[in-house]
Enzyme design. Structure first.
Site, PDB file in Angstrom:
ATOM      1  N   ASN A 176       0.869  -1.181   0.000  1.00 23.68           N
ATOM      2  CA  ASN A 176       0.000   0.000   0.000  1.00 23.68           C
ATOM      3  C   ASN A 176       0.905   1.230   0.000  1.00 23.68           C
ATOM      4  O   ASN A 176       1.553   1.528   0.998  1.00 23.68           O
ATOM      5  CB  ASN A 176      -0.877  -0.060   1.272  1.00 23.68           C
ATOM      6  CG  ASN A 176      -1.696   1.199   1.469  1.00 23.68           C
ATOM      7  OD1 ASN A 176      -1.780   2.046   0.584  1.00 23.68           O
ATOM      8  ND2 ASN A 176      -2.302   1.318   2.645  1.00 23.68           N
TER       9      ASN A 176
ATOM     10  N   LYS B  14       0.128   4.306  -0.181  1.00 27.12           N
ATOM     11  CA  LYS B  14      -0.466   5.481   0.488  1.00 27.12           C
ATOM     12  C   LYS B  14      -0.221   6.735  -0.369  1.00 27.12           C
ATOM     13  O   LYS B  14      -0.198   6.628  -1.595  1.00 27.12           O
ATOM     14  CB  LYS B  14       0.079   5.619   1.912  1.00 27.12           C
ATOM     15  CG  LYS B  14      -0.091   4.306   2.691  1.00 27.12           C
ATOM     16  CD  LYS B  14       0.164   4.420   4.145  1.00 27.12           C
ATOM     17  CE  LYS B  14      -0.040   3.054   4.801  1.00 27.12           C
ATOM     18  NZ  LYS B  14       0.132   3.096   6.255  1.00 27.12           N
TER      19      LYS B  14
ATOM     20  N   HIS C 268      -9.330   0.879   5.174  1.00 30.39           N
ATOM     21  CA  HIS C 268      -7.990   1.012   5.757  1.00 30.39           C
ATOM     22  C   HIS C 268      -8.091   1.933   6.980  1.00 30.39           C
ATOM     23  O   HIS C 268      -8.889   2.866   7.005  1.00 30.39           O
ATOM     24  CB  HIS C 268      -7.008   1.585   4.729  1.00 30.39           C
ATOM     25  CG  HIS C 268      -5.609   1.592   5.255  1.00 30.39           C
ATOM     26  ND1 HIS C 268      -5.140   2.611   6.060  1.00 30.39           N
ATOM     27  CD2 HIS C 268      -4.615   0.686   5.157  1.00 30.39           C
ATOM     28  CE1 HIS C 268      -3.888   2.318   6.411  1.00 30.39           C
ATOM     29  NE2 HIS C 268      -3.547   1.166   5.881  1.00 30.39           N
TER      30      HIS C 268
ATOM     31  N   GLU D 115      -6.423   4.324   8.045  1.00 27.88           N
ATOM     32  CA  GLU D 115      -6.291   5.777   7.826  1.00 27.88           C
ATOM     33  C   GLU D 115      -7.577   6.361   7.264  1.00 27.88           C
ATOM     34  O   GLU D 115      -7.903   7.519   7.487  1.00 27.88           O
ATOM     35  CB  GLU D 115      -5.084   6.055   6.922  1.00 27.88           C
ATOM     36  CG  GLU D 115      -3.783   5.880   7.708  1.00 27.88           C
ATOM     37  CD  GLU D 115      -2.650   5.215   6.970  1.00 27.88           C
ATOM     38  OE1 GLU D 115      -2.627   5.250   5.719  1.00 27.88           O
ATOM     39  OE2 GLU D 115      -1.778   4.625   7.644  1.00 27.88           O
TER      40      GLU D 115
ATOM     41  N   GLU E  27      -4.935  -5.243  10.806  1.00 27.19           N
ATOM     42  CA  GLU E  27      -3.895  -4.225  10.976  1.00 27.19           C
ATOM     43  C   GLU E  27      -4.131  -3.469  12.276  1.00 27.19           C
ATOM     44  O   GLU E  27      -4.925  -2.519  12.315  1.00 27.19           O
ATOM     45  CB  GLU E  27      -3.944  -3.232   9.808  1.00 27.19           C
ATOM     46  CG  GLU E  27      -3.717  -3.869   8.454  1.00 27.19           C
ATOM     47  CD  GLU E  27      -3.267  -2.829   7.447  1.00 27.19           C
ATOM     48  OE1 GLU E  27      -2.108  -2.881   7.051  1.00 27.19           O
ATOM     49  OE2 GLU E  27      -4.067  -1.961   7.091  1.00 27.19           O
TER      50      GLU E  27
ATOM     51  N   GLY F  10       2.840   2.106  10.654  1.00 24.66           N
ATOM     52  CA  GLY F  10       3.743   3.229  10.448  1.00 24.66           C
ATOM     53  C   GLY F  10       4.507   3.637  11.704  1.00 24.66           C
ATOM     54  O   GLY F  10       5.148   4.677  11.735  1.00 24.66           O
TER      55      GLY F  10
ATOM     56  N   SER G 107       3.823  -2.236  10.218  1.00 24.75           N
ATOM     57  CA  SER G 107       5.288  -2.306  10.314  1.00 24.75           C
ATOM     58  C   SER G 107       5.854  -3.666   9.930  1.00 24.75           C
ATOM     59  O   SER G 107       6.837  -4.130  10.514  1.00 24.75           O
ATOM     60  CB  SER G 107       5.763  -1.884  11.715  1.00 24.75           C
ATOM     61  OG  SER G 107       5.337  -0.569  11.987  1.00 24.75           O
TER      62      SER G 107
HETATM   63  P1  PGA Z   1       3.105   0.145   7.540  1.00 29.80           P
HETATM   64  O1  PGA Z   1       1.598   0.314   6.964  1.00 29.80           O
HETATM   65  O2  PGA Z   1       3.657  -1.122   6.949  1.00 29.80           O
HETATM   66  O3  PGA Z   1       3.839   1.382   7.079  1.00 29.80           O
HETATM   67  O4  PGA Z   1       2.990   0.069   9.026  1.00 29.80           O
HETATM   68  C1  PGA Z   1       0.754  -0.791   6.835  1.00 29.80           C
HETATM   69  C2  PGA Z   1      -0.599  -0.353   6.298  1.00 29.80           C
HETATM   70  O5  PGA Z   1      -1.081   0.712   6.678  1.00 29.80           O
HETATM   71  O6  PGA Z   1      -1.214  -1.049   5.462  1.00 29.80           O
END
Ligand code: PGA
Length: 253
Positions: free
Chosen positions: A9, A11, A97, A99, A169, A175, A215
């Site tokens: 992803n 983003k 997601h 976010e 997640e 992140g 992560s």
């Molecule tokens: P990240 O994001 O690997 O940067 O923690 C994962 C995600 O939001 O799908």
């Protein structure tokens, strides 16, 4: 046997030339693996979808939208329909997601409409679920995840579940560099699989792929993937570098 599924992803990152180069680089580095022993997908920003689709056209990597709107067409400024995603060569759509849920404010009901619209539009949705740190501390992880899974899959028939991937997640791991331990992730994955068995049946629950996200990186991918109910990874930060993402894909083989 569930086939491993690694998704990147992107983003709100990359630019036109960088995105195409990243996609091409990963396709080259995983030639003979991606699409064969492991399914691989990227989720670039909408504006770069078309160029990324052409950059990987000779590979078996699938491309998807980071979001989707549930209406078919009309006066919905800024939104993108399933038909538009399909039209530029997408096969997947991310739905719910964290976010989108926590920064933009999407509700479980809206996420469910997106899952249904993805399936009826011929796309394969990845339904993302996961608890906030306060919810984990209050021992509400299962309650939150159950609510998001049940609501997200409302009116999704057993037959249509063949198109669906679930991604667990934990929001506190996204992140932040704080990965859930393989045991912590496995516990929730097993919980989700049992929940699917309750909502549908045991056979279907065994077939649904459940990705972990938060992560995930090259040095923890193999251990996470070694867990019984972890079938893939949804990767943010570490999907933006060819060598990192290629190493994650190889760790899933
Ligand atoms: P990240 O994001 O690997 O940067 O923690 C994962 C995600 O939001 O799908």
């Amino acid at each position: 046997m569930r086939k491993a599924f690694i998704a990147g992803n992107w983003k709100m990152n990359t630019d036109a030339s960088g995105g195409a180069a990243l996609a091409k680089g990963i396709a080259e580095a995983t030639d003979g693996i991606a699409g064969e022993s492991v399914d691989v997908a990227f989720f670039p920003p909408f504006v770069y979808l078309q160029s990324v689709v052409s950059a990987v056209s000779s590979s078996s990597i699938g491309i998807g939208g980071q979001d989707i709107y549930f209406e078919e067409k009309g006066a919905f400024t800024g939104e993108i329909s399933a038909a538009m995603l399909k039209d530029v060569g997408c096969v997947y759509a991310l739905c719910g997601h964290s976010e989108r849920r926590h920064v933009i404010g999407e509700s479980d009901e809206l996420v469910n409409k997106k899952v249904l619209a993805s399936i009826s539009g011929g796309l394969m949705p990845i339904l993302c679920v996961g608890e906030l740190i306060e919810e984990r501390k209050a021992e509400k992880t299962e309650e939150v995840v159950e609510r998001q899974v049940r609501a997200g899959l409302k009116d999704v028939s057993a037959e249509k579940m063949a198109a669906v991937t679930v991604a667990y997640e934990p929001v506190w791991a996204i992140g932040t560099g704080l990965t859930a331990t393989p045991d912590q992730a496995q516990e929730v994955h097993a919980f989700i699989r049992n929940l699917l068995a309750d909502m549908y049946d045991a056979k279907l629950a065994e077939e649904v792929r459940i990705q972990y996200g938060g992560s995930a990186k090259a040095d923890n991918a193999a251990e996470l993937m070694g867990q019984k109910d972890i079938d893939g990874l949804l990767v943010g930060g570490a999907s933006l570098k060819v060598e990192d993402f290629a190493a994650i894909i190889k760790a899933a083989v």
